[in-house]
Structures are given as C-alpha cells and as structure tokens.
Motif scaffolding. Sequence first.
Motif, short mmCIF file in Angstrom:
data_model
loop_
_atom_site.label_atom_id
_atom_site.label_comp_id
_atom_site.label_asym_id
_atom_site.label_seq_id
_atom_site.Cartn_x
_atom_site.Cartn_y
_atom_site.Cartn_z
N GLY A 1 45.22 -20.59 46.15
CA GLY A 1 45.20 -19.74 44.97
C GLY A 1 46.19 -20.23 43.93
N LEU A 2 46.06 -19.69 42.73
CA LEU A 2 46.92 -20.08 41.60
C LEU A 2 47.46 -18.83 40.91
N LEU A 3 48.77 -18.81 40.72
CA LEU A 3 49.41 -17.74 39.96
C LEU A 3 49.78 -18.26 38.58
N MET A 4 49.28 -17.59 37.54
CA MET A 4 49.75 -17.82 36.18
C MET A 4 50.76 -16.72 35.88
N ALA A 5 52.05 -17.05 35.93
CA ALA A 5 53.10 -16.07 35.71
C ALA A 5 53.43 -15.99 34.23
N SER A 6 53.67 -14.76 33.76
CA SER A 6 53.89 -14.52 32.33
C SER A 6 55.22 -13.82 32.10
N GLN B 1 55.50 -7.21 44.65
CA GLN B 1 54.95 -7.03 46.00
C GLN B 1 54.28 -8.30 46.51
N ARG B 2 53.52 -8.96 45.65
CA ARG B 2 52.74 -10.13 46.08
C ARG B 2 53.57 -11.40 46.14
N PHE B 3 54.47 -11.57 45.17
CA PHE B 3 55.20 -12.83 45.02
C PHE B 3 56.70 -12.55 44.86
N PRO B 4 57.37 -12.21 45.97
CA PRO B 4 58.75 -11.73 45.91
C PRO B 4 59.79 -12.79 45.53
N ARG B 5 59.44 -14.04 45.55
CA ARG B 5 60.44 -15.08 45.28
C ARG B 5 60.75 -15.21 43.78
N TRP B 6 59.92 -14.63 42.93
CA TRP B 6 60.08 -14.78 41.50
C TRP B 6 61.16 -13.85 40.94
N ASN B 7 61.78 -14.26 39.86
CA ASN B 7 62.70 -13.41 39.12
C ASN B 7 61.87 -12.48 38.24
N HIS B 8 61.73 -11.25 38.66
CA HIS B 8 60.83 -10.33 37.97
C HIS B 8 61.45 -9.69 36.73
N GLN C 1 62.51 -11.88 34.54
CA GLN C 1 62.01 -12.89 33.61
C GLN C 1 60.48 -12.88 33.53
N TYR C 2 59.83 -12.77 34.68
CA TYR C 2 58.37 -12.85 34.72
C TYR C 2 57.83 -11.48 35.11
N VAL C 3 57.20 -10.82 34.16
CA VAL C 3 56.87 -9.40 34.31
C VAL C 3 55.38 -9.16 34.56
N ALA C 4 54.57 -10.21 34.55
CA ALA C 4 53.13 -10.03 34.74
C ALA C 4 52.54 -11.37 35.19
N GLY C 5 51.27 -11.30 35.56
CA GLY C 5 50.62 -12.54 35.97
C GLY C 5 49.14 -12.34 36.21
N VAL C 6 48.45 -13.45 36.42
CA VAL C 6 47.05 -13.45 36.80
C VAL C 6 46.93 -14.36 38.02
N PHE C 7 46.23 -13.87 39.05
CA PHE C 7 46.07 -14.65 40.27
C PHE C 7 44.61 -14.97 40.48
N ASN C 8 44.32 -16.25 40.68
CA ASN C 8 42.97 -16.73 40.97
C ASN C 8 42.96 -17.27 42.40
N PRO C 9 42.22 -16.64 43.30
CA PRO C 9 42.20 -17.11 44.70
C PRO C 9 41.45 -18.42 44.89
N PHE D 1 65.80 -24.08 34.68
CA PHE D 1 64.53 -23.39 34.89
C PHE D 1 64.50 -22.69 36.25
N ILE D 2 64.91 -23.40 37.29
CA ILE D 2 64.87 -22.84 38.64
C ILE D 2 65.77 -21.61 38.75
N ALA D 3 66.98 -21.70 38.20
CA ALA D 3 67.93 -20.59 38.30
C ALA D 3 67.37 -19.33 37.66
N LYS D 4 66.64 -19.49 36.57
CA LYS D 4 66.10 -18.33 35.84
C LYS D 4 64.78 -17.84 36.42
N THR D 5 64.11 -18.68 37.18
CA THR D 5 62.74 -18.38 37.59
C THR D 5 62.60 -18.10 39.08
#
Length: 402
Positions: free
Chosen positions: A89-94, A130-137, A139-147, A301-305
């Motif tokens: 799958g692919l996450l487009m994080a926004s 809930q789905r992707f806990p490793r992200w800094n939420h 900074q990234y408040v939404a997304g689209v997931f394509n399985p 980038f990594i530190a913020k994301t």
Amino acid sequence: MNKLYDFLIVGAGIFGLTTAIELAKQKYRVAILNPDSIPHPLAASTDISKVVRMEYGGDREYALMASRAIEGWKAWNELFGESLYHETGLLMASKSPLSENKGGFIWQSYESVTSLGYSLEILDRQAMQQRFPRWNHEQYVAGVFNPVAGYAASGKAIVALANYVQTLGVEICEGQLVHTIYYENGKVTGVKTREGSTFSCGHLIVSAGAHTPYLLPELHDKMYASGHAVFHVRPEHPHLFQAPDFTVFMADISETGWYGFPLHLAEGVVKLGHHGIGYRMHPDKDDRRITDTEVDDFRSFIAKTLPDLAKAPIVYTRRCLYTDTLDGHFWIDRHPEKQGLTIASGGSGHGFKMGPELGKIVAATALGEAHAYSDRYRWREFNAQAVNMEAARAKTKNRLKH
C-alpha cells in the motif's frame, strides 16, 4: 563472426529488457549490449526497491499505465515464482487537511485513481494516528491510503528479467560499451563497442539511460541526467517500521520531495529518498557522493516527520541518476531522420514502476505499430518555457554545499 540481429538493444535496464521480451515473443532475433554486469552497479535500477504507485496528480493516463503495470508486476511474481513486487500500500501524508487543498497533488491523485475504480481511504488526524503511529501527527494531519501500491525489488527484478529473456533466445552481451553507430545511406546497420566488437542489426534500439544523449548528441537539448539523494537507515527497533503499520509513503511529496519504504526485511533498513529537481550531472565524470548538507537536510526532515528514526544511523547512501526529459515525459520514438533507430529513454524518475508496460510501448514503436497510450512520448521540440510536468516532483532541489 559478426552476427546479424533483427533488433539490437543498447542497455539492459528496465526499458531494454522489457522490450527484448516483447520482441523475442514475436520470434525476432534480439541481442542486448550492456557496458557492465547486470544490473549495472551505477544504473538507476541498482537498488533494493522502487516505488510502484498510480498517484500522478490529475494525470489520468499515467495512473492508468501504472494500474496496468501493477497487474504486470503481479503476473511477474507468478511467472518467476518470487516476490519482485510487494503490495504494502501507499500512504500520501499531508501537512494540511485535504479539504483545504483540493487542487493539490494529493487530492487530484485521489480523484484520478478512484476514477479508475480503485477504493482509497481518506484519513483524518485521528485515523492517521491509529493506522500509522510512527508519524509526527503534529506535522502530518491527514492522508490518503491506497492499498493497491507498494514497491518493486528493483535490482532483483532486473536479474530475473535478464535471466528470463535468455530463455526466450535473447543474447545478452555484457562488458560491451557502444561508442559508434554505423549508418549506410541514412540507415543504421550496426554498432562498434569500446572493446572492439562489431554487431550488425536491422534495427537499433537505444535504451542507454543517462548515456543516451551522449550516444546520440542530437538529444542533448532534450534530456539530461539529474542526481537525487537516497539514504538507508537502520532503525533501533525494526519491528516498528514493518508493514502494515509503516508502508511505502510520500510525505507531501510535491512540496517536500521526500518518499520512503517500510523495513526491508533482508537488509534490515528503511530506505528514504528525495524526488525533486536534483541537479544536472555527467553520468561518468561527476561525483556521486552525498554531501554533508544533504545529510543535514535529510536529518531535519526525519526529525520533523518520523521522530523514531531521528537517531537511526545512516548505513548507506547513493545518488540515484534520473534520465530527465525537459517535460518529464518518456522519450519513446523512432528517430525522425535516421532509419532503423528507435530511442527508448527519458524515465524521468518514474520509469521503473512502468516496466511491464514499457516494453510493449517500445516494441510497438520500433515495429511501426500503434500502442495503447498517447503520442506525448514521441520525438518533440521544446521551447525555453519547457517545464517538468510530473506532478509528484518537488520544485525545489536539495542544497548541495559541502
């Protein structure tokens, strides 16, 4: 003895190998010349993974091509009996709610892919947590997931394809660097290599990646090589970065340029890369080492994301070389002036994923037949206002100061 081939292909990358498959299936005599081993140690495909996605903003044709390519990757998994394509799958994080940017890359990609009949999930901040806990939420408040997306094991795939084409009767000649193309009355008759060998052909297909405009200087004002930073890091807690909790991702990519992969189980690393303007370079003469400034940009980038990766050691870097056309589209066409010559290049950073479709396009073009896609990959002229049209490419480049 100098053999005569129906088709001689320069370059055993994704363009060349998939084209050879299509032509060999039609019983043509085909040979491939490659300057080094397969995969070439400096080729764009020589890595552990490449993203396979349909997300191209509002460009529905690329989305359609990628969807067909994904079916092709699945068929290759069956044919070769191994996992060359991994559907994580692919996450487009926004960084902003999707409702605030419905004209942007993520929303346009969502509309384009769903118009092809695929179901994608829209994720708000809570769903992201809930789905992707490793992200800094923060900074990234939404997304689209394509399985229906993931990655291809790129170097492994090239080896599998090279082995397969030989079972179809294709001859692969490694250690043969083409430097002269022979013509007779305006038609290609063969080539000579640096090693002193000559090869004759009825038709020549140049799929030499970043070396294409050096073999055919008339393409110098139409395509060039650009270098892009890639990093492999080794996480302290590898299990945190395995699918499905961590997938192939694009981190607001049209703005930041950053993308990445889940843990590579065999290598024990997480790979991340930058998909932006890059910088122009010679494929042989320029230094491909990653600079200290690029490392700093990556760490920022990594530190913020992805804060759980902030202190992960970098265990490998490389500069991935794109063969960019000025508009970011493929360059697949017969030469307008030289008979018996087809160019198959200009991957522009998104060619590998299209592998199962590329060979069909190139073979049809070389044979003078129609293919399923538009003519925008044909020979074309550019004006001073030409810009890269690939919507995922960030319009900023990494700083390159040491």
